[in-house]
Design a protein around this motif. Structure first.
Motif, PDB file in Angstrom:
ATOM      1  N   VAL A 107       0.835  -1.201   0.000  1.00  0.00           N
ATOM      2  CA  VAL A 107       0.000   0.000   0.000  1.00  0.00           C
ATOM      3  C   VAL A 107       0.874   1.256   0.000  1.00  0.00           C
ATOM      4  N   LYS A 108       2.020   1.172   0.653  1.00  0.00           N
ATOM      5  CA  LYS A 108       2.936   2.317   0.688  1.00  0.00           C
ATOM      6  C   LYS A 108       3.411   2.693  -0.717  1.00  0.00           C
ATOM      7  N   TYR A 109       3.706   1.684  -1.548  1.00  0.00           N
ATOM      8  CA  TYR A 109       4.120   1.965  -2.925  1.00  0.00           C
ATOM      9  C   TYR A 109       3.012   2.706  -3.684  1.00  0.00           C
ATOM     10  N   LEU A 110       1.768   2.299  -3.462  1.00  0.00           N
ATOM     11  CA  LEU A 110       0.649   2.967  -4.125  1.00  0.00           C
ATOM     12  C   LEU A 110       0.465   4.382  -3.584  1.00  0.00           C
ATOM     13  N   ASN A 111       0.662   4.563  -2.288  1.00  0.00           N
ATOM     14  CA  ASN A 111       0.564   5.908  -1.714  1.00  0.00           C
ATOM     15  C   ASN A 111       1.622   6.835  -2.295  1.00  0.00           C
ATOM     16  N   GLU A 112       2.817   6.317  -2.477  1.00  0.00           N
ATOM     17  CA  GLU A 112       3.885   7.127  -3.067  1.00  0.00           C
ATOM     18  C   GLU A 112       3.530   7.524  -4.497  1.00  0.00           C
ATOM     19  N   ALA A 113       2.906   6.603  -5.244  1.00  0.00           N
ATOM     20  CA  ALA A 113       2.480   6.913  -6.612  1.00  0.00           C
ATOM     21  C   ALA A 113       1.396   7.983  -6.604  1.00  0.00           C
ATOM     22  N   ILE A 114       0.447   7.878  -5.679  1.00  0.00           N
ATOM     23  CA  ILE A 114      -0.611   8.892  -5.570  1.00  0.00           C
ATOM     24  C   ILE A 114      -0.010  10.268  -5.306  1.00  0.00           C
ATOM     25  N   LEU A 136      -4.128  10.662   0.910  1.00  0.00           N
ATOM     26  CA  LEU A 136      -3.364   9.503   1.347  1.00  0.00           C
ATOM     27  C   LEU A 136      -3.991   8.764   2.520  1.00  0.00           C
ATOM     28  N   LYS A 137      -4.777   9.446   3.319  1.00  0.00           N
ATOM     29  CA  LYS A 137      -5.416   8.778   4.452  1.00  0.00           C
ATOM     30  C   LYS A 137      -6.441   7.753   3.974  1.00  0.00           C
ATOM     31  N   ASN A 138      -6.634   6.709   4.778  1.00  0.00           N
ATOM     32  CA  ASN A 138      -7.728   5.787   4.500  1.00  0.00           C
ATOM     33  C   ASN A 138      -9.055   6.517   4.685  1.00  0.00           C
ATOM     34  N   PRO A 139     -10.072   6.201   3.877  1.00  0.00           N
ATOM     35  CA  PRO A 139     -11.348   6.927   3.931  1.00  0.00           C
ATOM     36  C   PRO A 139     -11.949   6.998   5.333  1.00  0.00           C
ATOM     37  N   GLU A 140     -11.821   5.907   6.090  1.00  0.00           N
ATOM     38  CA  GLU A 140     -12.433   5.866   7.426  1.00  0.00           C
ATOM     39  C   GLU A 140     -11.716   6.771   8.424  1.00  0.00           C
ATOM     40  N   ASN A 141     -10.515   7.240   8.074  1.00  0.00           N
ATOM     41  CA  ASN A 141      -9.742   8.074   9.002  1.00  0.00           C
ATOM     42  C   ASN A 141      -9.786   9.564   8.657  1.00  0.00           C
ATOM     43  N   LEU A 142     -10.501   9.926   7.603  1.00  0.00           N
ATOM     44  CA  LEU A 142     -10.561  11.325   7.190  1.00  0.00           C
ATOM     45  C   LEU A 142     -11.348  12.170   8.185  1.00  0.00           C
ATOM     46  N   THR A 143     -10.862  13.382   8.435  1.00  0.00           N
ATOM     47  CA  THR A 143     -11.663  14.334   9.190  1.00  0.00           C
ATOM     48  C   THR A 143     -12.755  14.882   8.268  1.00  0.00           C
ATOM     49  N   GLU A 144     -13.729  15.562   8.845  1.00  0.00           N
ATOM     50  CA  GLU A 144     -14.818  16.095   8.033  1.00  0.00           C
ATOM     51  C   GLU A 144     -14.288  17.095   7.006  1.00  0.00           C
ATOM     52  N   ASN A 157     -12.583  15.003 -11.162  1.00  0.00           N
ATOM     53  CA  ASN A 157     -12.113  13.893 -11.998  1.00  0.00           C
ATOM     54  C   ASN A 157     -10.650  14.029 -12.397  1.00  0.00           C
ATOM     55  N   TYR A 158      -9.822  14.430 -11.450  1.00  0.00           N
ATOM     56  CA  TYR A 158      -8.389  14.513 -11.710  1.00  0.00           C
ATOM     57  C   TYR A 158      -7.772  13.115 -11.738  1.00  0.00           C
ATOM     58  N   GLU A 159      -6.572  13.012 -12.305  1.00  0.00           N
ATOM     59  CA  GLU A 159      -5.869  11.730 -12.322  1.00  0.00           C
ATOM     60  C   GLU A 159      -5.570  11.245 -10.910  1.00  0.00           C
ATOM     61  N   VAL A 160      -5.302  12.183 -10.006  1.00  0.00           N
ATOM     62  CA  VAL A 160      -4.938  11.787  -8.651  1.00  0.00           C
ATOM     63  C   VAL A 160      -6.094  11.080  -7.945  1.00  0.00           C
ATOM     64  N   ARG A 195      -6.251   2.930 -16.826  1.00  0.00           N
ATOM     65  CA  ARG A 195      -6.415   4.336 -16.463  1.00  0.00           C
ATOM     66  C   ARG A 195      -5.289   5.207 -17.012  1.00  0.00           C
ATOM     67  N   LYS A 196      -4.209   4.557 -17.492  1.00  0.00           N
ATOM     68  CA  LYS A 196      -3.105   5.234 -18.177  1.00  0.00           C
ATOM     69  C   LYS A 196      -2.516   6.369 -17.331  1.00  0.00           C
ATOM     70  N   ILE A 197      -2.155   6.024 -16.107  1.00  0.00           N
ATOM     71  CA  ILE A 197      -1.463   6.947 -15.205  1.00  0.00           C
ATOM     72  C   ILE A 197      -0.054   6.402 -15.024  1.00  0.00           C
ATOM     73  N   LYS A 198       0.938   7.115 -15.492  1.00  0.00           N
ATOM     74  CA  LYS A 198       2.284   6.565 -15.590  1.00  0.00           C
ATOM     75  C   LYS A 198       2.849   6.153 -14.226  1.00  0.00           C
ATOM     76  N   GLU A 199       2.545   6.916 -13.185  1.00  0.00           N
ATOM     77  CA  GLU A 199       3.060   6.579 -11.854  1.00  0.00           C
ATOM     78  C   GLU A 199       2.444   5.278 -11.346  1.00  0.00           C
ATOM     79  N   ILE A 200       1.165   5.083 -11.618  1.00  0.00           N
ATOM     80  CA  ILE A 200       0.488   3.841 -11.223  1.00  0.00           C
ATOM     81  C   ILE A 200       1.001   2.671 -12.057  1.00  0.00           C
ATOM     82  N   ASP A 201       1.250   2.914 -13.347  1.00  0.00           N
ATOM     83  CA  ASP A 201       1.754   1.853 -14.225  1.00  0.00           C
ATOM     84  C   ASP A 201       3.070   1.278 -13.712  1.00  0.00           C
ATOM     85  N   LYS A 202       3.929   2.144 -13.155  1.00  0.00           N
ATOM     86  CA  LYS A 202       5.214   1.676 -12.623  1.00  0.00           C
ATOM     87  C   LYS A 202       5.008   0.734 -11.439  1.00  0.00           C
ATOM     88  N   VAL A 203       4.046   1.080 -10.581  1.00  0.00           N
ATOM     89  CA  VAL A 203       3.775   0.233  -9.421  1.00  0.00           C
ATOM     90  C   VAL A 203       3.178  -1.104  -9.866  1.00  0.00           C
TER      91      VAL A 203
END
Length: 266
Positions: A107-114, A136-144, A157-160, A195-203
């Motif tokens: 998951v850390k590798y994916l977070n770095e790509a994000i 980067l936070k998990n959805p359940e840990n987000l503040t309001e 609808n950004y790539e991120v 999704r053709k996101i180069k950073e994600i493709d590397k992971v």
């Protein structure tokens, strides 16, 4: 401390420990990319031993001095990150062990790509400023406030936001059941690359190169959680001790406090 630690290591009763599963992890020692390798026993929550550096030779030395040949043969799984010397040593030294790549590191590798996608896109989209934790936070840990910020990014609808969805889809694989782990992973990888996101493709490419260890993580749900907790405790030792000038001192401190040893003289 040196004497107590060596006494405790000589007294350690390995017959009371089972070695079906082990964890191996790295920890920074000094500045300038100096590391130690930590071998831990998740069932007992103890450090078995540590070795200076994280090379193939040092990792092999660590395994051979910590376990007997018979014990090495009984290891069925070992969790680690994708550091090549660890993988190569495990394949050579642990003949019956399956490598399990740690969920935390995956998951850390994916977070770095994000975060890389965010830093690239923030140059064109100002509303991505100060969005790092919301993404980067998990959805359940987000503040309001962070949830509102993320919802605005998702609507744009950004790539991120697409990259973040790839991460969430991957996290769901761990709760989807293990019967079709390889098939589910392949579907995830196909969807991610579409999704053709180069950073994600590397992971995704890296995960495909280590697919057996990734799928084993889905199948077994084993991880380096205990090793990461020990890593945090070792960091506390460094902080309290204001660093260690020699590896021998650092090793003794780690085993003294976290080796689960019988240290007292008779």
């Amino acid at each position: 401390m040196h004497l107590s630690t060596e006494r405790g290591m000589q007294r350690r009763n390995y017959s009371q420990l089972t070695f079906q599963h082990l964890s191996i992890d790295e920890k920074s020692f000094r500045k300038g990319h100096h590391y130690i390798t930590v071998l831990s026993h998740p069932q007992s929550g103890c450090v078995l031993d540590v070795e200076e550096d994280r090379t193939k030779e040092s990792t092999k030395t660590l395994l051979n001095k910590s376990l007997t040949p018979d014990q090495l043969e009984k290891v069925s799984t070992i969790s680690m990150d994708m550091w090549k010397p660890y993988i190569a040593t495990a394949q050579e030294t642990l003949p019956n062990a399956s490598i399990v790549h740690d969920r935390f590191h995956l998951v850390k590798y994916l977070n770095e790509a994000i975060d890389q996608v965010r830093r690239r896109e923030v140059k064109q989209h100002q509303d991505l400023k100060h969005s790092r934790y919301a993404l980067l936070k998990n959805p359940e840990n987000l503040t309001e406030r962070q949830r509102i910020h993320f919802d605005a990014i998702a609507d744009a609808n950004y790539e991120v936001s697409k990259a973040r969805q790839v991460r969430e889809n991957f996290r769901e694989l761990f709760s989807a059941g293990n019967l079709f782990a390889r098939l589910l992973f392949n579907r995830w990888a196909t969807d991610a690359t579409r999704r053709k996101i180069k950073e994600i493709d590397k992971v995704v490419d890296m995960f495909n190169r280590h697919v057996s260890g990734v799928v084993n993580a889905l199948l077994t749900n084993l991880n380096n959680a205990m090793a990461e907790r020990l890593n945090g405790k070792i960091q506390e030792l460094k902080t309290v001790g204001k660093g260690y000038r020699t590896f021998a001192n650092f090793r003794s401190a780690i085993l003294f406090f976290h080796g689960g040893l019988n240290l007292y003289p008779h």
